[in-house]
Design a protein around this motif. Structure first.
Motif, PDB file in Angstrom:
ATOM      1  N   GLU A  91       0.830  -1.203   0.000  1.00 52.04           N
ATOM      2  CA  GLU A  91       0.000   0.000   0.000  1.00 52.04           C
ATOM      3  C   GLU A  91       0.865   1.254   0.000  1.00 52.04           C
ATOM      4  O   GLU A  91       0.532   2.253  -0.649  1.00 52.04           O
ATOM      5  CB  GLU A  91      -0.931  -0.004   1.209  1.00 52.04           C
ATOM      6  N   ARG A 103       2.122   1.699  -3.491  1.00 53.17           N
ATOM      7  CA  ARG A 103       1.034   2.187  -4.344  1.00 53.17           C
ATOM      8  C   ARG A 103       0.793   3.673  -4.118  1.00 53.17           C
ATOM      9  O   ARG A 103       0.571   4.423  -5.072  1.00 53.17           O
ATOM     10  CB  ARG A 103      -0.246   1.404  -4.043  1.00 53.17           C
ATOM     11  N   ARG A 143      -6.910   4.125  -8.985  1.00 54.78           N
ATOM     12  CA  ARG A 143      -6.949   2.701  -8.659  1.00 54.78           C
ATOM     13  C   ARG A 143      -5.834   2.331  -7.695  1.00 54.78           C
ATOM     14  O   ARG A 143      -6.007   1.461  -6.833  1.00 54.78           O
ATOM     15  CB  ARG A 143      -6.861   1.866  -9.938  1.00 54.78           C
ATOM     16  N   ARG A 190      -4.354   4.343  -5.428  1.00 57.30           N
ATOM     17  CA  ARG A 190      -4.629   4.919  -4.112  1.00 57.30           C
ATOM     18  C   ARG A 190      -5.916   5.717  -4.189  1.00 57.30           C
ATOM     19  O   ARG A 190      -5.934   6.853  -4.672  1.00 57.30           O
ATOM     20  CB  ARG A 190      -3.481   5.834  -3.669  1.00 57.30           C
ATOM     21  N   LEU A 246     -10.028   0.005   4.122  1.00 52.03           N
ATOM     22  CA  LEU A 246      -9.163  -0.243   2.965  1.00 52.03           C
ATOM     23  C   LEU A 246      -9.262  -1.701   2.533  1.00 52.03           C
ATOM     24  O   LEU A 246      -9.264  -2.008   1.331  1.00 52.03           O
ATOM     25  CB  LEU A 246      -7.721   0.119   3.303  1.00 52.03           C
ATOM     26  N   TYR A 260     -12.498  -2.124   0.608  1.00 53.58           N
ATOM     27  CA  TYR A 260     -12.383  -1.514  -0.718  1.00 53.58           C
ATOM     28  C   TYR A 260     -11.533  -2.390  -1.643  1.00 53.58           C
ATOM     29  O   TYR A 260     -11.904  -2.622  -2.804  1.00 53.58           O
ATOM     30  CB  TYR A 260     -11.772  -0.125  -0.597  1.00 53.58           C
ATOM     31  N   ARG A 261     -10.390  -2.878  -1.156  1.00 54.60           N
ATOM     32  CA  ARG A 261      -9.512  -3.687  -2.005  1.00 54.60           C
ATOM     33  C   ARG A 261     -10.162  -5.015  -2.394  1.00 54.60           C
ATOM     34  O   ARG A 261      -9.998  -5.491  -3.525  1.00 54.60           O
ATOM     35  CB  ARG A 261      -8.183  -3.943  -1.288  1.00 54.60           C
ATOM     36  N   GLN A 291     -12.650  -4.201  -5.038  1.00 48.25           N
ATOM     37  CA  GLN A 291     -11.928  -3.873  -6.271  1.00 48.25           C
ATOM     38  C   GLN A 291     -11.448  -5.137  -6.973  1.00 48.25           C
ATOM     39  O   GLN A 291     -11.628  -5.302  -8.187  1.00 48.25           O
ATOM     40  CB  GLN A 291     -10.745  -2.967  -5.928  1.00 48.25           C
ATOM     41  N   GLU A 292     -10.851  -6.060  -6.223  1.00 49.79           N
ATOM     42  CA  GLU A 292     -10.354  -7.307  -6.817  1.00 49.79           C
ATOM     43  C   GLU A 292     -11.509  -8.177  -7.306  1.00 49.79           C
ATOM     44  O   GLU A 292     -11.419  -8.812  -8.368  1.00 49.79           O
ATOM     45  CB  GLU A 292      -9.515  -8.065  -5.791  1.00 49.79           C
ATOM     46  N   ARG A 307      -6.001 -10.375   2.951  1.00 48.56           N
ATOM     47  CA  ARG A 307      -6.479  -9.084   3.444  1.00 48.56           C
ATOM     48  C   ARG A 307      -7.571  -9.285   4.500  1.00 48.56           C
ATOM     49  O   ARG A 307      -7.616  -8.560   5.496  1.00 48.56           O
ATOM     50  CB  ARG A 307      -7.013  -8.249   2.279  1.00 48.56           C
TER      51      ARG A 307
END
Length: 334
Positions: free
Chosen positions: A133, A136, A193, A195, A240, A243-244, A247-248, A301
């Motif tokens: 992170e 990124r 994307r 951050r 976070l 969100y990740r 997103q994935e 995660r």
């Protein structure tokens, strides 16, 4: 969680070798005593009826010996199955530690080893993901400050040039302008994307809304979203993670699912001790394929915030992903 020194071998139990010897000795002693107390005799040569009695007695002793040994060694077989299928990304896999002796001590040591490995894996994953992170964030900042500002300067310069060049060249200059503007938009999207600034500025719901809107724009899929308006505060790290994972998951849907309908939901569980992220689609489904790096990354995660992640076939076709993230201070440990 079992720590390094939370439980050692109990000692005082009978070693496995001697337990097997005692079981065998007890069975054969009982068989000998029964034969000695019975009126049966053995002739020379052995008669057929006597041979049948001896065979039955031997069979009973073998069956009794096998049953006792099976009960004694069955935990070792369960331990072998667990050792073959253990996955540190699915924490909590343990064998019940019942009884005493060498087998129970072995199971206790194995459970303690699993707890240590899970703790070490979680710690190392946390460090790796934190470094990822951070990198990124650095790359996104450089894209925004260096590349983005450079392309903005190019656009302004082309705009001034376009006002002074002859009409027959102006179209080509404007074409270069549009190319530079498209590159600037792409750089900004990549930076977002890497951050998501909206997550820091406006919160999780706004960040997920932006993510879902972008997915719908890029894939032309019918995307629905259901976000609760009274979500509890999860903390920066847990938000976070949510969100990740979203997103994935949406990236996997776009790449592999061939879905034209996706639904993203974020709500508090009825007990109020966790927040649920659920993403469903009507695509191809998991189909028994082995988990890839993206799925294992999502599990790592989830482990960082003591959450749980499941991916199963959806009842109406496609795939359903569920991520449960515990609410700080409301987790029921009882």
């Amino acid at each position: 969680m079992v720590g390094r020194g939370s439980r050692g071998p109990r000692g005082g139990g009978v070693p496995l070798f001697w337990r097997v010897c005692l079981i065998n000795g007890a069975v054969f002693t009982a068989g000998t005593a029964v034969l000695a107390a019975s009126p049966a005799t053995v002739s020379a040569p052995v008669l057929a009826t006597e041979a049948i009695v001896l065979a039955v007695g031997l069979g009973v002793m073998l069956l009794a010996n096998g049953a006792l040994l099976r009960a004694t060694l069955a935990p070792l077989d369960r331990l072998r199955h667990l050792m073959e299928g253990v996955d540190l990304l699915r924490p909590g896999q343990r064998l019940p530690d019942l009884g005493y002796g060498a087998v129970s001590d072995l199971i206790s040591s194995f459970n303690a080893m699993l707890a240590r490995l899970e703790a070490e894996r979680s710690s190392s994953s946390a460090l790796a993901l934190a470094a990822q992170e951070g990198e990124r964030h650095r790359v996104a900042q450089e894209l925004h400050d260096e590349v983005g500002q450079g392309l903005t300067a190019v656009l302004l310069g082309l705009q001034r040039v376009a006002a002074r060049v002859p009409a027959d060249v102006r179209c080509e200059v404007q074409l270069v302008q549009e190319t530079a503007r498209a590159s600037l938009d792409e750089v900004r999207q990549v930076a977002r994307r890497l951050r998501p600034g909206v997550l820091d500025d406006l919160g999780l719901v706004s960040a997920l809304t932006s993510l879902v809107t972008e997915h719908a724009r890029l894939t032309d899929a019918d995307v629905c979203r259901r976000f609760s308006s009274n979500l509890p505060d999860l903390g920066a790290q847990a938000e976070l993670v949510v969100y990740r994972v979203a997103q994935e998951a949406l990236t996997n849907v776009a790449r592999h699912a061939a879905a034209d309908r996706v639904c993203v939901e974020l709500m508090q569980t009825p007990r109020g001790d966790a927040v649920l992220l659920r993403i469903t689609d009507n695509g191809r489904g998991v189909g028994g394929r082995p988990e890839g790096a993206g799925m294992r990354g999502m599990r790592e995660r989830a482990m960082l915030v003591e959450g749980s992640l499941t991916v199963t076939p959806h009842q109406e076709g496609g795939t359903e992903l569920q991520l449960f993230v515990p609410v700080p201070g409301r987790r029921d440990d009882a």
